[in-house]
Design an enzyme around this catalytic site. Structure first.
Site, PDB file in Angstrom:
ATOM      1  N   SER A 113      46.200  43.864  44.944  1.00  0.00           N
ATOM      2  CA  SER A 113      45.369  44.417  43.874  1.00  0.00           C
ATOM      3  C   SER A 113      44.875  43.280  42.994  1.00  0.00           C
ATOM      4  O   SER A 113      45.498  42.203  42.953  1.00  0.00           O
ATOM      5  CB  SER A 113      46.198  45.376  43.014  1.00  0.00           C
TER       6      SER A 113
ATOM      7  N   TYR B 279      53.805  47.161  37.892  1.00  0.00           N
ATOM      8  CA  TYR B 279      52.817  47.130  38.976  1.00  0.00           C
ATOM      9  C   TYR B 279      52.303  45.706  39.185  1.00  0.00           C
ATOM     10  O   TYR B 279      52.238  45.222  40.314  1.00  0.00           O
ATOM     11  CB  TYR B 279      51.669  48.064  38.640  1.00  0.00           C
TER      12      TYR B 279
ATOM     13  N   LYS C  32      52.668  43.463  42.633  1.00  0.00           N
ATOM     14  CA  LYS C  32      51.531  42.923  43.376  1.00  0.00           C
ATOM     15  C   LYS C  32      51.515  41.398  43.331  1.00  0.00           C
ATOM     16  O   LYS C  32      51.054  40.750  44.280  1.00  0.00           O
ATOM     17  CB  LYS C  32      50.226  43.519  42.874  1.00  0.00           C
TER      18      LYS C  32
END
Ligand SMILES: NC(=O)C1=CN([C@@H]2O[C@H](COP(=O)(O)OP(=O)(O)OC[C@H]3O[C@@H](n4cnc5c(N)ncnc54)[C@H](O)[C@@H]3O)[C@@H](O)[C@H]2O)C=CC1
Ligand SMILES: C[C@H](O)[C@@H]1OC(=O)[C@H](O)[C@@H]1O
Length: 250
Positions: free
Chosen positions: A142, A155, A159
Site C-alpha cells: 500500500s 496498518y 505494510k
C-alpha cells in the site's frame, strides 16, 4: 536489421495463486492474470463465492479453480499448498483496523499483523520451494507502507513490514531467478474501504492528497499486476510499484 522486441505480457502456461481473491483487489488480480492467459487458483475463505467467480471466469473462456483456504491457518495452508507449483503468487489478503494509537488493542495488533505480515510470510515460504526460475511474487502492499497516516499506525507498520520482506526475499531469491515486488495502491473503492468513505469529509481529505484527483478503481491495479507477473518486468525485483495517483510523490 534486428529491432528490439517488447517482452511478452502473456501469461499463457503459467499457474498463479491469488489470496483474498473473493472480492476487491484480489478478485481484480485474479481476473487480470486469467485474462492474460494464466491458470489462476483463487484462494479465500468463502467457498461458495469462489465457486461463483470461478464459474464466471470459466464461462469467459479462462482457466480458474477455487481453493477455500484461511491463509492464517498455517496447518491448512501447508496441507493445501505444500508441493504445489505456481509461477505467480499474489499475496493480497489483508485487513485494516483504523484506530487512534491509544485505542489499538492487542487483538487488533494480532489481527492486522497476523494477516498482513505473518500469513504473507509463511504462505510464501510454503509455496516458494516449488517455484521455478522465472517466477514472480507480488505482495499487495500500500502507499501506507511508505507514508504515515493518522489512525493507521498498525496498518502502516504492517505494510512497511511487507516492503521489508519484499526487498529481503528479492535479494535471497534473485539467484534462483525468482522476482519479488510489491504493488502499492492508494485508496481504491472496495468492500474494505467503502465504510471509510461514509465518514463525512473523509473522501475530500483523501482526494486532496491524490494529484490525479480521483480514487483508484479495481481496473487501475490490473495492468500493474500483469506487468509484474510477466516477462515484461524480467529485470524488476525488490521494487515497490506505486499505483497511488501521486500520493507519495508529495
Ligand atoms: N482498498 C484499498 O484502498 C487498498 C487496499 N490495499 C490492500 O489490498 C489488499 C486487498 O484489499 P481490499 O481488496 O480492499 O480488501 P477486501 O477486504 O475488499 O478484500 C480482502 C480479501 O481478502 C480475503 N481474506 C481476508 N482474510 C482472509 C483470510 N484469513 N484468508 C483468506 N482470505 C482472506 C477476503 O475474503 C477478501 O476476499 C489488502 O492487502 C489491502 O491492505 C492496498 C492499498 C489500497
Ligand atoms: C491506501 C491504503 O491501503 C488504504 O488505507 C486505508 O486505511 C485502507 O485500509 C486502504 O487500504
Amino acid at each position: 536489421m534486428r529491432l528490439p522486441t517488447t517482452p511478452s505480457l502473456s501469461l499463457e502456461g503459467r499457474c498463479a495463486l491469488v489470496t483474498g481473491a473473493s472480492q476487491g483487489i484480489g478478485l481484480a488480480a485474479a481476473c487480470a492474470l486469467a485474462q492474460a492467459g494464466a491458470k489462476v487458483t483463487l484462494a479465500a475463505r468463502n467457498a461458495q463465492r469462489l465457486d461463483e467467480l470461478v464459474e464466471a471466469l470459466q464461462a469467459a473462456g479462462h482457466q480458474a479453480e477455487a481453493l477455500a483456504l484461511d491463509v492464517q491457518d498455517l496447518v491448512a495452508v501447508r496441507q493445501a499448498l505444500q508441493g504445489r507449483r505456481f509461477e505467480i503468487l499474489v499475496n493480497n489478503a489483508g485487513t485494516n483496523r483504523p484506530k487512534p494509537l491509544g485505542q489499538v488493542s492487542d487483538e487488533d495488533y494480532k489481527a492486522v499483523m497476523g494477516l498482513n505480515v505473518h500469513a504473507v510470510y509463511f504462505l510464501t515460504q510454503t509455496v516458494v520451494g516449488q517455484m521455478p526460475e522465472g517466477s514472480s511474487i507480488i505482495n499487495v502492499s500500500s502507499q501506507m507502507g511508505h507514508v504515515g497516516a493518522a489512525n493507521r499506525s498498525l496498518y502502516c507498520a504492517s505494510k512497511s513490514a511487507v516492503e521489508g520482506l519484499t526487498r529481503a526475499m528479492a535479494v535471497e531469491l534473485g539467484p534462483r531467478g525468482i522476482r519479488v515486488n510489491s504493488i502499492c495502491p492508494t485508496f481504491i473503492e472496495t468492500p474494505m474501504t467503502k465504510p471509510f468513505f461514509q465518514e463525512p469529509g473523509f473522501l475530500e481529505s483523501v482526494l486532496a492528497k491524490i494529484p490525479l484527483g480521483r480514487l483508484g478503481q479495481l481496473e487501475d491495479v490490473m495492468g500493474p499486476i500483469v506487468f509484474l507477473a510477466s516477462p515484461a518486468s524480467a529485470l524488476v525485483t525488490g521494487s515497490a510499484l506505486m499505483v497511488d495517483g501521486g500520493w507519495t510523490a508529495h
